[in-house]
Design a protein around this motif. Sequence first.
Motif, PDB file in Angstrom:
ATOM      1  N   SER A  60      16.322  41.540  48.726  1.00  0.00           N
ATOM      2  CA  SER A  60      17.975  41.533  48.292  1.00  0.00           C
ATOM      3  C   SER A  60      18.930  41.053  49.301  1.00  0.00           C
ATOM      4  CB  SER A  60      18.182  43.051  48.231  1.00  0.00           C
ATOM      5  OG  SER A  60      17.983  43.822  49.318  1.00  0.00           O
ATOM      6  N   GLY A  61      20.000  40.427  48.892  1.00  0.00           N
ATOM      7  CA  GLY A  61      20.896  39.959  49.797  1.00  0.00           C
ATOM      8  C   GLY A  61      22.544  40.297  49.264  1.00  0.00           C
ATOM      9  N   PHE A  62      23.438  39.957  50.046  1.00  0.00           N
ATOM     10  CA  PHE A  62      24.829  39.949  49.779  1.00  0.00           C
ATOM     11  C   PHE A  62      25.292  38.659  49.964  1.00  0.00           C
ATOM     12  CE2 PHE A  62      23.257  43.931  51.318  1.00  0.00           C
ATOM     13  CZ  PHE A  62      23.789  44.861  50.316  1.00  0.00           C
ATOM     14  N   GLY A  63      26.515  38.661  49.003  1.00  0.00           N
ATOM     15  CA  GLY A  63      27.401  37.333  49.173  1.00  0.00           C
ATOM     16  C   GLY A  63      28.795  37.340  48.670  1.00  0.00           C
ATOM     17  N   TYR A  64      29.429  36.476  48.207  1.00  0.00           N
ATOM     18  CA  TYR A  64      30.722  36.304  47.752  1.00  0.00           C
ATOM     19  C   TYR A  64      31.034  35.426  46.734  1.00  0.00           C
ATOM     20  CZ  TYR A  64      31.687  32.611  50.947  1.00  0.00           C
ATOM     21  OH  TYR A  64      31.507  31.294  51.831  1.00  0.00           O
ATOM     22  N   GLY A  65      31.952  35.584  45.855  1.00  0.00           N
ATOM     23  CA  GLY A  65      32.214  34.446  44.922  1.00  0.00           C
ATOM     24  C   GLY A  65      33.709  34.342  44.583  1.00  0.00           C
ATOM     25  N   LEU A  66      34.213  33.185  44.095  1.00  0.00           N
ATOM     26  CA  LEU A  66      35.421  33.027  43.535  1.00  0.00           C
ATOM     27  C   LEU A  66      35.371  32.751  42.094  1.00  0.00           C
ATOM     28  CD1 LEU A  66      36.452  30.175  46.397  1.00  0.00           C
ATOM     29  CD2 LEU A  66      36.797  32.969  46.552  1.00  0.00           C
ATOM     30  N   ASP A  67      36.579  33.022  41.558  1.00  0.00           N
ATOM     31  CA  ASP A  67      36.484  33.019  39.694  1.00  0.00           C
ATOM     32  C   ASP A  67      37.965  32.552  39.414  1.00  0.00           C
ATOM     33  OD1 ASP A  67      33.816  34.375  38.976  1.00  0.00           O
ATOM     34  OD2 ASP A  67      34.559  35.822  40.469  1.00  0.00           O
ATOM     35  N   ALA A  68      38.013  31.676  38.627  1.00  0.00           N
ATOM     36  CA  ALA A  68      39.250  31.295  37.764  1.00  0.00           C
ATOM     37  C   ALA A  68      38.807  31.331  36.437  1.00  0.00           C
ATOM     38  CB  ALA A  68      39.595  29.883  38.448  1.00  0.00           C
ATOM     39  N   GLY A  69      40.065  31.801  35.578  1.00  0.00           N
ATOM     40  CA  GLY A  69      39.647  31.802  34.228  1.00  0.00           C
ATOM     41  C   GLY A  69      41.099  31.341  33.170  1.00  0.00           C
ATOM     42  N   LEU A  70      40.713  30.930  32.220  1.00  0.00           N
ATOM     43  CA  LEU A  70      41.716  30.879  31.266  1.00  0.00           C
ATOM     44  C   LEU A  70      41.406  31.434  29.769  1.00  0.00           C
ATOM     45  CD1 LEU A  70      44.618  29.346  30.375  1.00  0.00           C
ATOM     46  CD2 LEU A  70      43.155  27.307  29.702  1.00  0.00           C
ATOM     47  N   SER A  71      42.388  32.424  29.442  1.00  0.00           N
ATOM     48  CA  SER A  71      41.866  33.208  28.215  1.00  0.00           C
ATOM     49  C   SER A  71      42.940  33.039  27.336  1.00  0.00           C
ATOM     50  CB  SER A  71      41.684  34.659  28.581  1.00  0.00           C
ATOM     51  OG  SER A  71      42.651  35.180  29.161  1.00  0.00           O
ATOM     52  N   PHE A  72      42.570  33.065  26.000  1.00  0.00           N
ATOM     53  CA  PHE A  72      43.433  33.171  24.837  1.00  0.00           C
ATOM     54  C   PHE A  72      42.846  34.230  23.830  1.00  0.00           C
ATOM     55  CE2 PHE A  72      44.443  31.923  20.260  1.00  0.00           C
ATOM     56  CZ  PHE A  72      45.886  31.929  20.579  1.00  0.00           C
ATOM     57  N   SER A  73      43.554  35.446  23.828  1.00  0.00           N
ATOM     58  CA  SER A  73      43.210  36.526  23.046  1.00  0.00           C
ATOM     59  C   SER A  73      41.672  36.976  23.545  1.00  0.00           C
ATOM     60  CB  SER A  73      43.164  36.337  21.373  1.00  0.00           C
ATOM     61  OG  SER A  73      42.981  37.214  20.742  1.00  0.00           O
ATOM     62  N   PHE A  74      40.694  36.827  22.737  1.00  0.00           N
ATOM     63  CA  PHE A  74      39.134  37.620  22.926  1.00  0.00           C
ATOM     64  C   PHE A  74      38.414  36.387  23.604  1.00  0.00           C
ATOM     65  CE2 PHE A  74      39.008  35.957  18.967  1.00  0.00           C
ATOM     66  CZ  PHE A  74      37.765  35.163  18.733  1.00  0.00           C
ATOM     67  N   ILE A  75      38.878  35.257  23.579  1.00  0.00           N
ATOM     68  CA  ILE A  75      37.874  34.116  23.919  1.00  0.00           C
ATOM     69  C   ILE A  75      38.632  33.213  25.292  1.00  0.00           C
ATOM     70  CG2 ILE A  75      38.645  32.409  22.501  1.00  0.00           C
ATOM     71  CD1 ILE A  75      35.955  31.310  22.243  1.00  0.00           C
ATOM     72  N   ASP A 201      28.233  42.900  41.018  1.00  0.00           N
ATOM     73  CA  ASP A 201      29.508  42.362  41.358  1.00  0.00           C
ATOM     74  C   ASP A 201      30.607  43.284  41.067  1.00  0.00           C
ATOM     75  OD1 ASP A 201      27.950  39.782  41.769  1.00  0.00           O
ATOM     76  OD2 ASP A 201      28.569  39.189  39.889  1.00  0.00           O
ATOM     77  N   LEU A 202      31.373  43.482  42.319  1.00  0.00           N
ATOM     78  CA  LEU A 202      32.877  43.876  42.172  1.00  0.00           C
ATOM     79  C   LEU A 202      33.795  42.999  42.550  1.00  0.00           C
ATOM     80  CD1 LEU A 202      31.927  47.444  43.890  1.00  0.00           C
ATOM     81  CD2 LEU A 202      32.482  46.888  41.321  1.00  0.00           C
ATOM     82  N   GLY A 203      34.808  42.833  41.584  1.00  0.00           N
ATOM     83  CA  GLY A 203      35.706  41.806  41.893  1.00  0.00           C
ATOM     84  C   GLY A 203      37.042  42.417  41.808  1.00  0.00           C
ATOM     85  N   LEU A 204      38.148  41.592  42.201  1.00  0.00           N
ATOM     86  CA  LEU A 204      39.534  41.843  42.161  1.00  0.00           C
ATOM     87  C   LEU A 204      40.151  40.569  42.006  1.00  0.00           C
ATOM     88  CD1 LEU A 204      41.932  44.132  42.504  1.00  0.00           C
ATOM     89  CD2 LEU A 204      42.050  43.348  44.697  1.00  0.00           C
ATOM     90  N   SER A 205      41.106  40.554  40.623  1.00  0.00           N
ATOM     91  CA  SER A 205      41.819  39.117  40.264  1.00  0.00           C
ATOM     92  C   SER A 205      43.326  39.571  40.073  1.00  0.00           C
ATOM     93  CB  SER A 205      41.000  38.585  39.229  1.00  0.00           C
ATOM     94  OG  SER A 205      41.298  39.476  38.040  1.00  0.00           O
ATOM     95  N   VAL A 206      43.924  38.268  40.305  1.00  0.00           N
ATOM     96  CA  VAL A 206      45.337  38.521  39.920  1.00  0.00           C
ATOM     97  C   VAL A 206      45.512  37.371  38.452  1.00  0.00           C
ATOM     98  CG1 VAL A 206      45.933  36.613  41.348  1.00  0.00           C
ATOM     99  CG2 VAL A 206      47.836  38.202  40.658  1.00  0.00           C
ATOM    100  N   HIS A 207      46.181  37.897  37.613  1.00  0.00           N
ATOM    101  CA  HIS A 207      46.376  37.074  36.397  1.00  0.00           C
ATOM    102  C   HIS A 207      47.926  37.459  35.824  1.00  0.00           C
ATOM    103  CE1 HIS A 207      46.473  40.722  34.079  1.00  0.00           C
ATOM    104  NE2 HIS A 207      45.854  41.242  34.790  1.00  0.00           N
ATOM    105  N   THR A 208      48.131  36.311  34.892  1.00  0.00           N
ATOM    106  CA  THR A 208      49.526  36.361  34.370  1.00  0.00           C
ATOM    107  C   THR A 208      49.616  37.465  33.404  1.00  0.00           C
ATOM    108  OG1 THR A 208      48.682  34.578  32.927  1.00  0.00           O
ATOM    109  CG2 THR A 208      49.861  33.739  34.475  1.00  0.00           C
ATOM    110  N   PRO A 209      50.625  38.154  33.367  1.00  0.00           N
ATOM    111  CA  PRO A 209      50.954  39.278  32.425  1.00  0.00           C
ATOM    112  C   PRO A 209      50.738  39.325  30.853  1.00  0.00           C
ATOM    113  CG  PRO A 209      52.965  38.709  33.565  1.00  0.00           C
ATOM    114  CD  PRO A 209      52.000  37.730  33.985  1.00  0.00           C
ATOM    115  N   PHE A 210      50.702  37.859  30.447  1.00  0.00           N
ATOM    116  CA  PHE A 210      50.967  37.563  29.129  1.00  0.00           C
ATOM    117  C   PHE A 210      49.506  37.227  28.734  1.00  0.00           C
ATOM    118  CE2 PHE A 210      52.890  34.248  31.463  1.00  0.00           C
ATOM    119  CZ  PHE A 210      51.993  33.224  31.269  1.00  0.00           C
ATOM    120  N   GLY A 211      49.255  37.252  27.255  1.00  0.00           N
ATOM    121  CA  GLY A 211      48.152  36.641  26.642  1.00  0.00           C
ATOM    122  C   GLY A 211      46.847  37.809  27.058  1.00  0.00           C
ATOM    123  N   ARG A 212      46.991  38.850  27.461  1.00  0.00           N
ATOM    124  CA  ARG A 212      45.927  39.782  27.580  1.00  0.00           C
ATOM    125  C   ARG A 212      45.796  40.664  26.209  1.00  0.00           C
ATOM    126  NH1 ARG A 212      43.406  39.838  31.944  1.00  0.00           N
ATOM    127  NH2 ARG A 212      42.668  42.203  31.877  1.00  0.00           N
TER     128      ARG A 212
END
Length: 212
Positions: A60-75, A201-212
């Motif tokens: 077992s090991g540990f690490g970190y990651g970066l995420d970026a996303g673009l969503s429209f409704s449910f996809i 994983d446990l993550g924390l993200s910031v996102h635009t407040p619309f389109g969710r």
Amino acid sequence: MRTIRRTISLAAGFVSLASALAAQSISIGLRGSGSFPTGSFSQSQASATSSDAVIEGAKSGFGYGLDAGLSFSFIGVYASFDHIKFDCETATCQTDGKYTLQGVTAGVKLAVPGASLLRPFVKGGVTFNDLQGGYGGQSSNALTTDKAPGYEIGVGADVSLLGILSFTPQARYVGQNLKAKIPGVITPAVSGQAVNYYSFDLGLSVHTPFGR
């Protein structure tokens, strides 16, 4: 009359495009990962099903990651980066006893439509990872692999905080075949060895407040 129709059609197209752009949500975040190897990647030579295995003994090991996303409704679509250090407990490991896996992923994310505070999701994507470590118990013998395509599937949930933040627990399975390269050592002439693992994983993200 035709000019009016064209003008109306063009205006309607611009309105539709503006509505689509306004409905999109962009996110970027960081996460920590706890990862657990499986299959031949986690076996020692004594218990491995193939004596040709050179990538083995990962723990077992540990690490970190970066995420970026673009969503429209449910996809949505996402891209991510992973950096994970697995412990290694076999005689073939270097003195530091680590495997380091690193790479990127691109995929599709499907969320439950209509949810606001809690949005369960499933995701799947194509990975491009490589692995580095040691071989023979000496720091001079480096084990490396080329980047090779693999896959990941995962489930999780986005928990909204203050309208622009999300706390994201998720579980993923990553599967891939990586071919080892060790200077001065003849490795098996196969397409690659399975380097598969589960990640929580446990993550924390910031996102635009619309389109969710």
